[in-house]
Write a protein that holds these residues in place. Structure first.
Motif, PDB file in Angstrom:
ATOM      1  N   LEU A   1       0.842  -1.199   0.000  1.00 44.42           N
ATOM      2  CA  LEU A   1       0.000   0.000   0.000  1.00 44.42           C
ATOM      3  C   LEU A   1       0.873   1.242   0.000  1.00 44.42           C
ATOM      4  O   LEU A   1       1.782   1.372   0.811  1.00 44.42           O
ATOM      5  CB  LEU A   1      -0.909  -0.012   1.232  1.00 44.42           C
ATOM      6  N   THR A   2       0.609   2.154  -0.901  1.00 46.12           N
ATOM      7  CA  THR A   2       1.496   3.311  -1.076  1.00 46.12           C
ATOM      8  C   THR A   2       0.941   4.617  -0.531  1.00 46.12           C
ATOM      9  O   THR A   2       1.684   5.586  -0.380  1.00 46.12           O
ATOM     10  CB  THR A   2       1.809   3.507  -2.567  1.00 46.12           C
TER      11      THR A   2
ATOM     12  N   VAL B   1      -1.836  11.999   0.201  1.00 45.67           N
ATOM     13  CA  VAL B   1      -3.166  12.362  -0.272  1.00 45.67           C
ATOM     14  C   VAL B   1      -3.401  13.861  -0.096  1.00 45.67           C
ATOM     15  O   VAL B   1      -3.936  14.535  -0.982  1.00 45.67           O
ATOM     16  CB  VAL B   1      -4.245  11.544   0.462  1.00 45.67           C
ATOM     17  N   GLY B   2      -2.979  14.409   1.037  1.00 44.55           N
ATOM     18  CA  GLY B   2      -3.112  15.853   1.254  1.00 44.55           C
ATOM     19  C   GLY B   2      -2.377  16.653   0.201  1.00 44.55           C
ATOM     20  O   GLY B   2      -2.900  17.642  -0.337  1.00 44.55           O
ATOM     21  N   ALA B   3      -1.162  16.220  -0.131  1.00 39.98           N
ATOM     22  CA  ALA B   3      -0.384  16.918  -1.157  1.00 39.98           C
ATOM     23  C   ALA B   3      -1.075  16.835  -2.512  1.00 39.98           C
ATOM     24  O   ALA B   3      -1.094  17.806  -3.283  1.00 39.98           O
ATOM     25  CB  ALA B   3       1.017  16.322  -1.237  1.00 39.98           C
ATOM     26  N   ALA B   4      -1.661  15.688  -2.809  1.00 36.99           N
ATOM     27  CA  ALA B   4      -2.361  15.525  -4.083  1.00 36.99           C
ATOM     28  C   ALA B   4      -3.561  16.454  -4.176  1.00 36.99           C
ATOM     29  O   ALA B   4      -3.827  17.045  -5.235  1.00 36.99           O
ATOM     30  CB  ALA B   4      -2.801  14.072  -4.249  1.00 36.99           C
ATOM     31  N   ILE B   5      -4.291  16.620  -3.082  1.00 35.99           N
ATOM     32  CA  ILE B   5      -5.456  17.498  -3.089  1.00 35.99           C
ATOM     33  C   ILE B   5      -5.025  18.947  -3.280  1.00 35.99           C
ATOM     34  O   ILE B   5      -5.680  19.724  -3.995  1.00 35.99           O
ATOM     35  CB  ILE B   5      -6.275  17.342  -1.802  1.00 35.99           C
TER      36      ILE B   5
ATOM     37  N   ASP C   1      -3.427   7.553  -4.854  1.00 35.01           N
ATOM     38  CA  ASP C   1      -2.613   6.716  -3.973  1.00 35.01           C
ATOM     39  C   ASP C   1      -1.272   7.410  -3.800  1.00 35.01           C
ATOM     40  O   ASP C   1      -1.160   8.616  -4.075  1.00 35.01           O
ATOM     41  CB  ASP C   1      -2.470   5.291  -4.523  1.00 35.01           C
ATOM     42  N   GLY C   2      -0.272   6.683  -3.369  1.00 36.67           N
ATOM     43  CA  GLY C   2       1.022   7.300  -3.125  1.00 36.67           C
ATOM     44  C   GLY C   2       1.676   7.873  -4.363  1.00 36.67           C
ATOM     45  O   GLY C   2       2.557   8.740  -4.280  1.00 36.67           O
TER      46      GLY C   2
END
Length: 230
Positions: free
Chosen positions: A191-192, A198-202, A219-220
């Motif tokens: 699991l990545t 996830v916060g950075a992606a948002i 995901d990661g």
């Protein structure tokens, strides 16, 4: 995001906490909403309450609204479920999404604002040990799409994000325990996602110049549009 108003529903733990921290690090004015939160750290209330949602949005007028709140599903085979446990996420996650999408449209949020609703990657392949969770999350994505259609004329962008299993969150740890019983550490190693990634992606999504897609898997490795998840 510097100086912008951000509201994170469910922002005191798990993925919501990851989003709230990333938004603060980006210089945003962050308001977290949760059932249990200190008055000087956010707004306490029931996220399923439609009137409460409207009051928060009218008061904070966020340029970014992120809804991550939901219930931890009861884990177990169908024979071990009752209708009460099976339907938990229908009465919480679906209602929360409905309440905040409705409030964003009725307030309404300002043109140019963005709304991100968290669904789950569980809907992609099913989740036989989590009762009605996968179906509830699929419905969350559907109603976000309905709201997005109504929001276009208001200049509001709406999308669903489907995180894959994320260790370090209540739902993620429940999934690891249920699906990784034979070898939890090996299962976890594959699991990545983390709350931080996830916060950075948002934040990347919120500051992107291109229009948001209808749904993303995260995901990661970051975000992928749902259509291009393979």
């Amino acid at each position: 995001m510097a100086g912008k108003s951000v509201v994170v529903v469910g922002g005191t733990r798990g993925l919501g906490l990851g989003v709230a921290r990333a938004a603060r690090d980006a210089g945003a004015r962050v308001t977290v909403v949760a059932r249990r939160v200190e008055p000087d750290q956010g707004i306490q209330g029931d996220a399923t309450d439609e009137t409460f949602a409207e009051k928060v949005l009218a008061d904070r007028n966020p340029e970014l609204l992120v809804v991550t709140a939901g219930a931890v599903p009861a884990m177990g085979p169908l024979t071990g479920q009752t209708w009460e446990t099976f339907s938990t996420n229908w009465h919480t996650d679906v209602r929360i999404a409905f309440s905040w999408l409705r409030a964003a449209l009725r307030t309404p949020l300002a043109p140019g604002s963005r709304v991100v609703i968290f669904g789950s990657g569980a809907e992609l392949r099913g989740s036989p040990l989590s009762g009605g969770y996968a179906g509830a999350k699929a419905t969350v994505r559907l109603i976000t799409g309905y709201a997005a259609g109504e929001a276009r004329d208001l200049g509001i962008a709406m999308t669903t994000v489907l995180p894959l299993i994320t260790p370090g969150t209540a739902v993620g740890e429940a999934a690891v325990e249920a699906y990784g019983k034979k070898d939890p550490e090996q299962f976890r190693a594959g699991l990545t996602s983390t709350p931080e990634s996830v916060g950075a992606a948002i934040m990347g999504l919120a500051t992107a110049s291109d229009p948001m897609a209808s749904a993303y898997v995260v995901d990661g490795a970051g975000l992928r549009t749902l259509e291009n998840r393979q």
